[in-house]
Structures are given as structure tokens and as C-alpha cells.
Design a protein around this motif. Structure first.
Motif, PDB file in Angstrom:
ATOM      1  N   PRO A 214       0.890  -1.146   0.159  1.00 25.96           N
ATOM      2  CA  PRO A 214      -0.016   0.061  -0.075  1.00 25.96           C
ATOM      3  C   PRO A 214       0.856   1.279   0.062  1.00 25.96           C
ATOM      4  CG  PRO A 214      -0.134  -1.044   2.221  1.00 25.96           C
ATOM      5  CD  PRO A 214       0.579  -2.091   1.207  1.00 25.96           C
ATOM      6  N   ILE A 215       0.492   2.218  -0.700  1.00 23.20           N
ATOM      7  CA  ILE A 215       1.121   3.686  -1.016  1.00 23.20           C
ATOM      8  C   ILE A 215      -0.064   4.632  -0.813  1.00 23.20           C
ATOM      9  CG2 ILE A 215       2.411   5.223  -2.303  1.00 23.20           C
ATOM     10  CD1 ILE A 215       3.598   2.768  -3.599  1.00 23.20           C
ATOM     11  N   VAL A 216      -0.162   5.040   0.352  1.00 25.03           N
ATOM     12  CA  VAL A 216      -1.387   5.868   0.773  1.00 25.03           C
ATOM     13  C   VAL A 216      -1.017   7.423   0.966  1.00 25.03           C
ATOM     14  CG1 VAL A 216      -3.547   6.053   2.228  1.00 25.03           C
ATOM     15  CG2 VAL A 216      -2.234   3.535   1.718  1.00 25.03           C
ATOM     16  N   TRP A 217      -1.862   8.321   0.550  1.00 25.96           N
ATOM     17  CA  TRP A 217      -1.722   9.779   0.750  1.00 25.96           C
ATOM     18  C   TRP A 217      -3.070  10.061   1.689  1.00 25.96           C
ATOM     19  CZ3 TRP A 217       0.127   7.843  -3.708  1.00 25.96           C
ATOM     20  CH2 TRP A 217       1.469   8.359  -3.873  1.00 25.96           C
ATOM     21  N   ILE A 218      -2.739  10.595   2.939  1.00 16.59           N
ATOM     22  CA  ILE A 218      -3.983  11.192   3.787  1.00 16.59           C
ATOM     23  C   ILE A 218      -3.879  12.510   4.159  1.00 16.59           C
ATOM     24  CG2 ILE A 218      -4.344   8.793   4.814  1.00 16.59           C
ATOM     25  CD1 ILE A 218      -2.317   9.706   7.027  1.00 16.59           C
ATOM     26  N   ASN A 219      -4.923  13.147   4.370  1.00 15.01           N
ATOM     27  CA  ASN A 219      -5.038  14.557   4.723  1.00 15.01           C
ATOM     28  C   ASN A 219      -4.659  14.947   5.946  1.00 15.01           C
ATOM     29  OD1 ASN A 219      -8.094  14.157   3.029  1.00 15.01           O
ATOM     30  ND2 ASN A 219      -6.442  15.286   2.084  1.00 15.01           N
ATOM     31  N   THR A 220      -4.691  14.203   7.077  1.00 16.38           N
ATOM     32  CA  THR A 220      -4.413  14.369   8.462  1.00 16.38           C
ATOM     33  C   THR A 220      -3.128  14.792   8.477  1.00 16.38           C
ATOM     34  OG1 THR A 220      -5.500  12.192   8.702  1.00 16.38           O
ATOM     35  CG2 THR A 220      -4.374  13.283  10.618  1.00 16.38           C
ATOM     36  N   ALA A 221      -3.102  16.098   9.131  1.00 13.01           N
ATOM     37  CA  ALA A 221      -1.864  16.876   9.287  1.00 13.01           C
ATOM     38  C   ALA A 221      -1.241  16.106  10.603  1.00 13.01           C
ATOM     39  CB  ALA A 221      -1.984  18.409   9.649  1.00 13.01           C
ATOM     40  N   ILE A 222       0.041  15.687  10.467  1.00 13.39           N
ATOM     41  CA  ILE A 222       0.726  14.959  11.647  1.00 13.39           C
ATOM     42  C   ILE A 222       1.946  15.833  12.056  1.00 13.39           C
ATOM     43  CG2 ILE A 222       1.689  12.975  12.344  1.00 13.39           C
ATOM     44  CD1 ILE A 222      -0.065  11.360  10.755  1.00 13.39           C
ATOM     45  N   SER A 223       2.011  16.452  13.088  1.00 14.64           N
ATOM     46  CA  SER A 223       3.241  17.391  13.504  1.00 14.64           C
ATOM     47  C   SER A 223       4.324  16.620  14.568  1.00 14.64           C
ATOM     48  CB  SER A 223       2.859  18.639  13.854  1.00 14.64           C
ATOM     49  OG  SER A 223       2.049  18.396  14.977  1.00 14.64           O
ATOM     50  N   ASP A 224       3.630  15.775  15.257  1.00 15.04           N
ATOM     51  CA  ASP A 224       4.693  14.987  16.054  1.00 15.04           C
ATOM     52  C   ASP A 224       4.070  13.804  16.643  1.00 15.04           C
ATOM     53  OD1 ASP A 224       2.627  15.423  18.053  1.00 15.04           O
ATOM     54  OD2 ASP A 224       3.784  17.301  18.774  1.00 15.04           O
ATOM     55  N   HIS A 225       4.441  12.948  17.361  1.00 14.57           N
ATOM     56  CA  HIS A 225       4.222  11.624  17.979  1.00 14.57           C
ATOM     57  C   HIS A 225       2.646  11.570  18.649  1.00 14.57           C
ATOM     58  CE1 HIS A 225       6.661  13.429  21.199  1.00 14.57           C
ATOM     59  NE2 HIS A 225       5.599  13.455  21.735  1.00 14.57           N
ATOM     60  N   SER A 226       2.170  12.874  18.953  1.00 11.23           N
ATOM     61  CA  SER A 226       0.817  12.698  19.699  1.00 11.23           C
ATOM     62  C   SER A 226      -0.314  12.221  18.940  1.00 11.23           C
ATOM     63  CB  SER A 226       0.501  14.071  20.165  1.00 11.23           C
ATOM     64  OG  SER A 226       0.494  14.946  19.180  1.00 11.23           O
ATOM     65  N   PHE A 227      -0.103  12.155  17.646  1.00 12.18           N
ATOM     66  CA  PHE A 227      -1.206  11.407  16.750  1.00 12.18           C
ATOM     67  C   PHE A 227      -1.597   9.982  16.957  1.00 12.18           C
ATOM     68  CE2 PHE A 227       2.442   9.636  14.643  1.00 12.18           C
ATOM     69  CZ  PHE A 227       2.032   8.530  13.989  1.00 12.18           C
ATOM     70  N   CYS A 228      -0.489   9.374  17.683  1.00  9.97           N
ATOM     71  CA  CYS A 228      -0.885   7.894  17.854  1.00  9.97           C
ATOM     72  C   CYS A 228      -1.525   7.476  19.245  1.00  9.97           C
ATOM     73  CB  CYS A 228       0.842   7.205  18.086  1.00  9.97           C
ATOM     74  SG  CYS A 228       0.632   5.438  17.856  1.00  9.97           S
ATOM     75  N   GLY A 229      -1.692   6.215  19.253  1.00  9.25           N
ATOM     76  CA  GLY A 229      -2.579   5.779  20.384  1.00  9.25           C
ATOM     77  C   GLY A 229      -4.077   5.706  20.233  1.00  9.25           C
ATOM     78  N   ASN A 230      -4.478   5.987  19.172  1.00  5.98           N
ATOM     79  CA  ASN A 230      -6.084   5.868  18.918  1.00  5.98           C
ATOM     80  C   ASN A 230      -6.525   4.387  19.255  1.00  5.98           C
ATOM     81  OD1 ASN A 230      -6.519   8.584  17.876  1.00  5.98           O
ATOM     82  ND2 ASN A 230      -5.454   8.081  16.092  1.00  5.98           N
ATOM     83  N   VAL A 231      -7.543   4.343  19.695  1.00 12.84           N
ATOM     84  CA  VAL A 231      -8.265   3.152  19.873  1.00 12.84           C
ATOM     85  C   VAL A 231      -9.865   3.399  19.086  1.00 12.84           C
ATOM     86  CG1 VAL A 231      -9.543   1.730  21.592  1.00 12.84           C
ATOM     87  CG2 VAL A 231      -7.344   2.832  22.225  1.00 12.84           C
ATOM     88  N   ASN A 232      -9.805   2.457  18.186  1.00 14.81           N
ATOM     89  CA  ASN A 232     -11.126   2.300  17.435  1.00 14.81           C
ATOM     90  C   ASN A 232     -11.072   0.869  16.625  1.00 14.81           C
ATOM     91  OD1 ASN A 232     -10.283   2.613  14.659  1.00 14.81           O
ATOM     92  ND2 ASN A 232      -9.527   4.431  14.886  1.00 14.81           N
ATOM     93  N   PRO A 233     -12.362   0.366  16.819  1.00 16.63           N
ATOM     94  CA  PRO A 233     -12.664  -0.839  16.016  1.00 16.63           C
ATOM     95  C   PRO A 233     -11.779  -1.211  14.837  1.00 16.63           C
ATOM     96  CG  PRO A 233     -14.579  -0.124  16.634  1.00 16.63           C
ATOM     97  CD  PRO A 233     -13.817   1.220  16.940  1.00 16.63           C
ATOM     98  N   GLY A 234     -11.585  -0.156  13.887  1.00 16.62           N
ATOM     99  CA  GLY A 234     -10.932  -0.122  12.497  1.00 16.62           C
ATOM    100  C   GLY A 234      -9.372  -0.814  13.170  1.00 16.62           C
TER     101      GLY A 234
END
Ligand code: SF4
Lengths: 341, 334
Positions: A202-222
Motif C-alpha cells: 500500500p502507498i497511501v496519501w492521507i489528509n491528516t496533518a501530523i506534526s509529532d508523536h501525539s497522533f498515535c494511540g488511537n483506539v477504534n474498532p478499525g
């Protein structure tokens, strides 16, 4: 004749409801607690005996339950249950470190040759490279070259959008460096998902702006992962931090880039020494069964934990802060996710 | 030059051999010393063989990597194949084809002398395991008391029809090893197929000798990894899925077959142990089919089978067990 779940379909009880984790087809099936009871406490009873046990008050429901199980190919009827032992739930790995994260931003000055050499010493099998600033193709190639001769199996890449990173160029990367298992481009003006030709990476472009490590740690069924590795590791260890090592954007060696505590600087402190420190290892054994709330949650063995962003900073055992699920009510907090079948 | 103790030698191939990689991971995890030599290395690593008057053939290389065949205490004969680089697009009746055949026979001769130079002790599988043919193995299996499907090799339509009439269904598979057929952009492989009346109709009166077997009314397949007396069995529930009913390898990715650990009855274990002893094979992947009546039917044993496909779904950690076995052998004093 008794009903047997396939050994790869494992029931897990929660506070309000239960789930059957299909570890082969990567799918959790929500079930009522009553069915969990039938499948565990009454596993050795025939259908008539089960119905009799409940005094024939719920015969139809019981028939529906078994219809559901057969429909979804979760088990079978047999006269020889002794032939089909359960899977052993032990977790083992030949790698002292199974996975690593290396973060980068515009100030980073990592020596990737050193990192590759040190990771190889501890048998690291997978690495995640996460860049919060733009990297040129040349820089990317030079990083990947550093890892060329080590035992790594997979390299996941997360990059910031920049004009030079076109599909063709990225496809070239995954063809040259076959251990690259995915490339995600964040902060992109457009969202697009591709599979590299031939290799299907997979080579994927996403809109989400990520500027540091705080984007991680999400919990969701996906993000639930219902497979044998995840399930068995979660039963015994912390499924995020166990045998993980990280190097943050400033070169600090940590459990996770989002942690405060540094165990030294990459380039001067050896990783082999860091992973022996008990302060470093203490996170590894915090399994979901020892975490507040999670211990009562039916998703606990398929849900990736987070110890960096939790509901109570001073408590090692508090629930991941980004989780919107309440296992006592079996509800996802409004506006998050619905996960019903 | 290389002071080595208790060295483990792994004979394998360069590509697509994840089992070898995983076993190596475990061997290094336990801190044991090993060397991996792939078939390809014999023809691409600057190999030099010195046959001097002292009764020895010394295998070395012109670069420093070297073949360290002298301190070997245990050997895993995992795979050994004609190196793919010998393969060229060759036409029959061409000098290239003859050249290719010559290269293959040279490779085989070189391999044989290379194996001969390694100590005979403590091999897990060995080159001669590869030479057993299906018919011999089937006869041995029936001799030890295993049930086998009725089998016929023939080359006329008449005989095939008669065989077909005798059985409620028949299948065909290769007499020898399965192989790959490579065209420009696709690769084909042969697999087990059911043979119907219509298939027989479409055949010429005479055809190339082919193997047929009575079709077993299958409950499930069993794939068993045998490691020197230990059994690790997995049941594959493929019935009900038309795509995989005849051959498990025709894989259904959307709804993969159920693969679960299996307790092999002691009596079947005893028969299989007797068979492996007879075949003088200490390791292999055994295929059985359990029919609807509950009988265990022996199909074949593959000395170089893909045991990771048993190890992973059943969480058996077979790669670790193989590594530990090799290390134990290497440390045994004999
Ligand atoms: S409660 Fe815990 S285990 Fe359950 S979904 Fe939330 S984080 Fe995951």
C-alpha cells in the motif's frame, strides 16, 4: 454430540457482552453473554442437555445461537471433541526486540548506520520510520540503504507530503527495497490509496496533518487486530510496548517516542544495554488484564494498548485516554464509532 | 582460520525460504553458531574445490566468506534445488537446451561431492530423502498397515475408464514432484484434480503415463509435521468449499479453510513412526485424509514441506523446535 468452536475462534467475556475472536479470518463476532456461557460452561453438553439446563424456556434462542455459529463457520458438531485440542496461547519470539520506531523532524540528526547495526544486534524484526518534516527521495534512499543488510523483515514508512514524492518514485522504492511494507504520506492536499504494482504494497496519501508523536494511540474498532500473534501477546504482555524500542526525533532512546523518560542518546548508549534495564522493561508485562477498565472489556486481546496517553498520568495501569468505549454499558461514546453487526 | 565449535549447517535455497530464516532467528536467539549454504552458493560464490593427493576434497571459496565444512556437528538439509540462474529460456532441440541439461548434471555432481565431504552424523533430512518416489512410499505405507487410496498408473483410455467405473470418483496427480510452468507473465503449477467422465471423453486413446487414485470421501485433511518421533498435526476443514475440496493448495483467500490443531490417535502415530523408520527419514510433512467413516488414509510424505503453514495457525512454534533440535544434536557427544 457437542458443539465445538474451531480452535482459532476464541470466546472472550466482557462486562456487558462477549466476543468470539476469529483469529484466522481477522474478525471479532459480538455475542451475548448467554452464548458465552453456553460455549464455555456448557461446552461438554449436547444440544438437548443445554436446552434442558435452561428448562426449555429459551429453546428458540439457543437454536438461533447455533444457527449463527454455523452460518459464520465458527464451529462444528462432533462426537469426538478430544481430537481437537485448543490452541496453546503461549507467545514467543526469537527477537529480543520485535519492533522499533524511529521518529524524525527537521532537527533530527540520526546516524542510521548506527541504528541499523544496533537494531540488528537485538534481532529487531520490524521498524516504523515516521517523519514529521519533508524528506527528499535521496534522503529516503540513504536511510533505506542503511537497513539493507540487517535482519529486519518489514519497514513501515510514514512521511510528510512533498511534491517530489510521486507514485512512480515511491513504487520504485518498494521494488528496490522489498522489505518496505507500506508507505503513508500525511499532511497531503489530497487523499489517495494505491497498491504498488506486482508487490501490492500500500502507498497511501492521507489528509491528516501530523506534526509529532501525539497522533498515535488511537483506539477504534478499525484498529482491532484479531490474529493469533496479537491475541497471544496481549494475553501475556503489553501489546504495544512489549519488546519495542523507540528513538525519538531528538535521538532519545525510549519505550515510545511519546514517553518522557529517556534512557540515553542514540549513537552513544547501546540499545542492548537499554533493553536490560528493569525500568525500561517494566512496561512490557502490563497486559490488558491488568489495566483499568480494559480488564473488563471483551476487546482486550485484539485492541492495541497505549501507555503514553492515558486517562491518569500518575497511574501506570490507567485506561488509554483516546478510547471512547465503555465496556460496562457496551457503548461507544457519542460521535465516535458504532460497532455492531 | 575460523575456530568454530558445534557448528550447525543449514542447506537451503536463497529465495522464498522463510522457514530457514525463522529457524536461523531462533538459532541466533539461543546463541548457537551456524552457517547457511544455499544451492546457489555453489555456482555463484567463487567456489573452489581442491582435490589433492591426501584423500580429501576441500571446498573453499576464492573470497573470504568460505565454506566452513570442517567443524559441522549437525546438518539441516532443508532444501536443495537447481539454482534458478541456470534456467534460461531454452528451446527443445537447441544447443542451449543441451547446455542447460549439462549445467544441471554438473550442478548435481558438484552437490553430491559437496555433501559427501560433510560429516555423516546428525543430519535432519538428507539428500537421499528427496529421491523417494510416490509409488515406493505408498507401498511402504501399506506394508506398515496404513490405509492408502487405490492407485493406478496407466496410459490408455480403456484402462482409465475401467478404473473410473470401479470407484465413485477418481483424482489425478503427478507421479513425481509437482512443478512450475512459467510463461512470460504467469506461473502455473500442477495440483490434484478430480477426473470426470467428460475429462476421460476428451482424452486421446493413448496418453502420457499418468497417476490416478480413488477419490476419498473426505471429512478433512491432516497435515502433520514429523520431527524425529514427535508429531505436530493440523486438521484442514476444506470440505464444503468447492474450490479447495480436491486440493487444499487451491487456496480460498476470502474465506480460508479452517486450520486447527489435531490430536493424532496413538495407533496412527505408531504406524507413521514405523513408516518413517522404513523410509529412513527423520523429518517430513505427512499428508493424511480422514474419510467420512473415520478412517485415516495416507497420501504422501514430503521431506521438505512447508511446515510454517502448520506452525503458524496452530501456534506450534515449529521453527523454534527445529532450531532446538539442531542445537541439541550439535552438542551431543557421540
Ligand atoms: S476499554 Fe480498553 S480494551 Fe476496550 S476498547 Fe477501550 S482501550 Fe480497548
Amino acid at each position: 454430540m457437542v458443539f465445538l468452536l474451531y480452535a482459532c475462534c476464541v470466546p472472550v467475556d466482557g462486562a456487558r457482552r462477549s466476543v468470539i475472536c476469529d483469529l484466522q479470518r481477522n474478525r471479532p463476532y459480538l455475542i451475548p453473554k448467554a452464548l458465552f456461557e453456553i460455549l464455555t460452561v456448557h461446552a461438554d453438553k449436547s444440544l438437548p442437555d443445554i436446552k434442558a439446563y435452561y428448562e426449555h424456556e429459551v429453546d428458540e434462542t439457543i437454536d438461533e445461537y447455533f444457527h449463527f455459529l454455523i452460518e459464520n463457520d465458527l464451529g462444528f458438531w462432533t462426537d469426538e471433541p478430544y481430537l481437537y485440542p485448543p490452541i496453546a496461547y503461549d507467545w514467543e519470539s526469537p527477537s529480543q526486540i520485535t519492533n522499533a520506531i524511529v521518529d524524525m523532524n527537521e532537527h533530527s540528526i540520526h546516524d542510521f548506520d548506527w541504528i541499523a547495526m544496533e537494531l540488528d544486534k537485538v534481532g529487531c524484526a520490524a521498524i516504523q520510520l515516521r517523519s514529521y518534516s519533508s524528506l527528499s527521495l535521496d534522503e529516503l534512499y540513504s536511510i533505506l540503504r542503511s537497513f539493507q543488510n540487517c535482519r529486519l523483515r518489514t519497514i513501515e514508512i510514514l512521511l510528510k507530503f512533498s511534491e517530489g514524492l510521486e507514485l512512480a518514485a515511491l513504487e520504485e522504492i518498494v521494488h528496490t527495497h522489498q522489505r518496505v511494507s507500506s508507505i503513508y504520506i500525511h499532511s497531503s492536499p489530497y487523499a489517495e490509496a494505491h497498491m504498488a504494482s506486482r508487490t501490492k504494497i500500500p502507498i497511501v496519501w492521507i489528509n491528516t496533518a501530523i506534526s509529532d508523536h501525539s497522533f498515535c494511540g488511537n483506539v477504534n474498532p478499525g484498529r482491532f487486530a484479531s490474529n493469533i500473534q496479537m491475541f497471544t501477546e496481549s494475553m501475556h504482555y503489553n501489546n504495544c510496548l512489549n519488546r519495542k524500542i523507540s528513538i525519538d526525533a531528538d535521538g532519545h532512546i525510549k519505550n515510545c517516542p511519546a514517553f518522557g523518560k529517556s534512557f540515553g542518546k542514540a549513537g552513544s548508549t547501546s540499545l542492548t544495554e537499554v533493553i536490560c534495564e528493569s525500568d525500561f522493561r517494566k512496561w512490557w508485562s502490563i497486559s490488558k488484564d491488568s489495566i483499568d477498565t480494559c480488564r473488563d472489556c471483551e476487546f482486550r486481546y485484539i485492541c492495541t494498548d497505549c501507555r503514553a496517553i492515558t486517562s491518569n498520568d500518575s497511574d501506570m495501569f490507567s485506561k488509554p485516554a483516546k478510547c471512547k468505549y465503555n465496556p460496562y454499558q457496551a457503548t461507544w461514546i457519542a460521535n465516535s464509532y458504532s460497532y455492531e453487526q | 582460520m575460523y575456530p568454530l565449535f558445534q557448528m550447525i549447517l543449514l542447506l537451503s535455497e536463497r529465495n522464498c525460504e522463510e522457514s530457514t530464516n525463522l529457524v536461523i532467528d531462533w538459532i541466533s536467539f539461543f546463541g548457537a553458531d551456524f552457517q547457511r549454504i544455499n544451492g546457489e552458493d555453489l555456482v555463484s560464490n567463487g567456489l573452489v574445490v581442491n582435490i589433492s593427493g591426501n584423500g580429501k576434497a576441500i571446498f573453499g571459496t576464492s573470497n573470504e566468506s568460505g565454506f566452513k565444512t570442517s567443524n559441522i556437528k549437525s546438518v539441516w538439509f532443508r532444501r536443495w534445488r537447481i539454482p534458478p540462474m541456470l534456467r534460461h529460456a531454452v528451446l527443445l532441440n537447441s544447443i542451449e537446451y543441451d547446455a542447460y541439461r549439462y549445467l544441471v548434471s554438473e550442478f548435481n555432481a558438484l552437490s553430491a561431492s559437496f555433501f559427501a565431504g560433510i560429516s555423516k552424523r546428525n543430519w535432519l533430512n538428507k539428500p537421499s530423502d528427496l529421491t523417494h518416489n510416490k509409488i515406493f512410499v505408498l507401498t511402504q505405507a501399506s506394508l506398515v498397515g496404513l490405509k492408502i487410496p487405490e492407485t493406478l498408473i496407466c496410459q490408455t483410455k480403456v484402462e482409465l475408464r475401467a478404473f473410473h467405473r470401479k470407484h465413485s470418483g477418481i483424482i489425478s496427480k503427478s507421479i513425481g514432484d509437482t512443478t512450475f510452468f512459467r510463461s512470460e507473465n504467469r506461473t502455473f503449477s500442477n495440483y490434484t484434480v478430480e477426473i470426470t467422465d467428460k475429462d476421460i471423453d476428451s482424452l486421446e486413446e493413448h496418453f502420457y503415463p499418468s497417476l490416478f487414485q480413488s477419490k476419498i470421501d473426505k471429512q478433512y485433511e491432516l497435515r502433520i509435521f514429523y520431527l524425529d518421533g514427535d508429531f505436530h498435526a493440523m486438521a484442514i476443514f476444506s470440505q464444503g468449499d468447492r474450490q479447495t475440496e480436491i486440493d487444499f493448495r487451491q487456496y480460498n483467500t476470502r474465506r480460508p479453510n479452517r486450520c486447527v490443531p489435531y490430536n493424532l490417535p496413538a495407533q496412527i502415530k505408531n504406524l507413521l513412526t514405523a513408516l518413517m523408520k522404513r523410509l529412513d527419514m527423520n523429518c517430513g510433512s505427512i499428508d493424511l485424509v480422514r474419510d467420512k467413516k473415520g478412517n485415516y488414509n495416507f497420501l504422501e510424505v514430503n521431506p521438505v514441506g512447508q511446515f510454517s503453514m502448520v506452525s503458524y495457525p496452530c501456534n506450534y512454534h515449529l521453527e523454534r523446535k527445529v532450531a532446538q533440535y539442531l542445537i541439541k544434536q550439535a552438542h551431543e557427544r557421540k
